[in-house]
Design a protein around this motif. Structure first.
Motif, PDB file in Angstrom:
ATOM      1  N   PRO A 106       0.794  -1.233   0.000  1.00  4.42           N
ATOM      2  CA  PRO A 106       0.000   0.000   0.000  1.00  4.42           C
ATOM      3  C   PRO A 106       0.826   1.283   0.000  1.00  4.42           C
ATOM      4  O   PRO A 106       0.432   2.276  -0.589  1.00  4.42           O
ATOM      5  CB  PRO A 106      -0.863  -0.104   1.265  1.00  4.42           C
ATOM      6  CG  PRO A 106      -0.386  -1.282   2.024  1.00  4.42           C
ATOM      7  CD  PRO A 106       0.499  -2.093   1.138  1.00  4.42           C
ATOM      8  N   TRP A 107       1.992   1.261   0.653  1.00  6.11           N
ATOM      9  CA  TRP A 107       2.788   2.484   0.724  1.00  6.11           C
ATOM     10  C   TRP A 107       3.490   2.813  -0.593  1.00  6.11           C
ATOM     11  O   TRP A 107       4.001   3.899  -0.748  1.00  6.11           O
ATOM     12  CB  TRP A 107       3.800   2.422   1.864  1.00  6.11           C
ATOM     13  CG  TRP A 107       4.762   1.277   1.802  1.00  6.11           C
ATOM     14  CD1 TRP A 107       5.934   1.233   1.108  1.00  6.11           C
ATOM     15  CD2 TRP A 107       4.651   0.023   2.458  1.00  6.11           C
ATOM     16  NE1 TRP A 107       6.557   0.016   1.279  1.00  6.11           N
ATOM     17  CE2 TRP A 107       5.786  -0.751   2.115  1.00  6.11           C
ATOM     18  CE3 TRP A 107       3.697  -0.541   3.305  1.00  6.11           C
ATOM     19  CZ2 TRP A 107       5.984  -2.037   2.592  1.00  6.11           C
ATOM     20  CZ3 TRP A 107       3.905  -1.819   3.774  1.00  6.11           C
ATOM     21  CH2 TRP A 107       5.037  -2.553   3.419  1.00  6.11           C
ATOM     22  N   ASP A 132      -1.593   6.175  -5.126  1.00  3.09           N
ATOM     23  CA  ASP A 132      -2.412   7.068  -4.288  1.00  3.09           C
ATOM     24  C   ASP A 132      -1.988   7.054  -2.815  1.00  3.09           C
ATOM     25  O   ASP A 132      -2.693   7.578  -1.954  1.00  3.09           O
ATOM     26  CB  ASP A 132      -3.893   6.707  -4.415  1.00  3.09           C
ATOM     27  CG  ASP A 132      -4.201   5.288  -3.947  1.00  3.09           C
ATOM     28  OD1 ASP A 132      -3.253   4.501  -3.726  1.00  3.09           O
ATOM     29  OD2 ASP A 132      -5.397   4.963  -3.816  1.00  3.09           O
ATOM     30  N   ALA A 133      -0.840   6.470  -2.518  1.00  5.07           N
ATOM     31  CA  ALA A 133      -0.352   6.453  -1.131  1.00  5.07           C
ATOM     32  C   ALA A 133       0.035   7.858  -0.708  1.00  5.07           C
ATOM     33  O   ALA A 133       0.393   8.701  -1.527  1.00  5.07           O
ATOM     34  CB  ALA A 133       0.852   5.521  -1.012  1.00  5.07           C
ATOM     35  N   GLU A 134      -0.040   8.094   0.585  1.00  3.44           N
ATOM     36  CA  GLU A 134       0.371   9.407   1.084  1.00  3.44           C
ATOM     37  C   GLU A 134       1.864   9.601   0.840  1.00  3.44           C
ATOM     38  O   GLU A 134       2.620   8.622   0.785  1.00  3.44           O
ATOM     39  CB  GLU A 134       0.045   9.569   2.567  1.00  3.44           C
ATOM     40  CG  GLU A 134       0.945   8.780   3.493  1.00  3.44           C
ATOM     41  CD  GLU A 134       0.724   9.128   4.958  1.00  3.44           C
ATOM     42  OE1 GLU A 134       1.407  10.047   5.453  1.00  3.44           O
ATOM     43  OE2 GLU A 134      -0.115   8.476   5.589  1.00  3.44           O
ATOM     44  N   PRO A 135       2.294  10.843   0.669  1.00  4.99           N
ATOM     45  CA  PRO A 135       3.729  11.088   0.447  1.00  4.99           C
ATOM     46  C   PRO A 135       4.572  10.521   1.595  1.00  4.99           C
ATOM     47  O   PRO A 135       4.184  10.611   2.757  1.00  4.99           O
ATOM     48  CB  PRO A 135       3.824  12.618   0.412  1.00  4.99           C
ATOM     49  CG  PRO A 135       2.453  13.083   0.053  1.00  4.99           C
ATOM     50  CD  PRO A 135       1.506  12.070   0.647  1.00  4.99           C
ATOM     51  N   ASP A 136       5.693   9.929   1.237  1.00  5.67           N
ATOM     52  CA  ASP A 136       6.668   9.399   2.201  1.00  5.67           C
ATOM     53  C   ASP A 136       6.152   8.220   3.024  1.00  5.67           C
ATOM     54  O   ASP A 136       6.730   7.888   4.066  1.00  5.67           O
ATOM     55  CB  ASP A 136       7.175  10.502   3.136  1.00  5.67           C
ATOM     56  CG  ASP A 136       7.784  11.655   2.372  1.00  5.67           C
ATOM     57  OD1 ASP A 136       8.461  11.401   1.355  1.00  5.67           O
ATOM     58  OD2 ASP A 136       7.590  12.812   2.787  1.00  5.67           O
TER      59      ASP A 136
END
Length: 198
Positions: A70-71, A75-79
């Motif tokens: 998922p990371w 569409d994963a959040e930055p960092d």
């Protein structure tokens, strides 16, 4: 030892150096942010494992289920690959690391240095690569992050070098290190034209 074996040996060594910075630390110390941008030891391990599985997976037509984390999604959040949330155990991150290393090692073993690949995130001018170019790139990235981790670890508990007793680190007592730092600070002040400390 040929060029591929040499590059692969140094890559494995840099991976080991990075991973060893977690040794003996509790879950808080491996996860806590140690720089203003949040850099942390377990996050560096997670990031390197993510990068490695990408470069030595789909880039050479050898995708791994590990790439579908998922990371790493678009569409994963930055960092998101640079830290571990409370739902991700240390064991989870280390299992991902081990799987990434095994997949990377299998790719290196299976392909010649001139094997062709495509790095889509590098753009049209640079995207066509060889295993040789990717190994050099990846070795630089892993070594860079292992160096970051060395500094973070030294700041946590004073351990310097790749492992306890590293022959590349001068053996000094805490008092001798303090005197050494004071000497370096004095030299820096003189070079900058600053007044000495009182």
């Amino acid at each position: 030892m040929d060029d591929k074996e040499t590059l692969h040996r140094y890559l494995r060594g840099s991976r080991d150096d990075l991973l060893s910075t977690l040794d003996g630390l509790d879950d808080y110390d491996v996860r806590r942010p140690l720089t203003p941008t949040g850099t942390n030891l377990l996050g560096l391990v997670k990031h390197v494992a993510t990068v490695q599985v990408g470069y030595l997976g789909g880039v050479f037509g050898r995708p791994s289920p590990l790439e579908e984390v998922p990371w790493a999604a678009d569409d994963a959040e930055p960092d998101a690959d640079l830290w571990a949330g409370p739902e991700e155990s240390r064991a989870d991150v280390l299992a991902f690391w081990a799987g990434s290393a095994a997949h990377a090692d299998a790719t290196v073993a299976a392909l010649p240095l001139d094997a062709r690949g495509v790095v889509p995130w590098w753009g049209p001018q640079r995207r066509d690569v060889t295993l040789h170019a990717v190994l050099v790139h990846l070795l630089g990235e892993v070594a860079r992050h292992a160096g970051h981790a060395d500094i973070l670890r030294e700041g946590l508990d004073g351990r310097a070098g790749q492992r306890p007793g590293d022959a590349n680190v001068t053996g000094r007592t805490a008092e001798e290190w303090a005197a050494h730092r004071a000497r370096l600070d004095e030299a820096a002040r003189r070079a900058a034209g600053r007044a000495p400390r009182d």
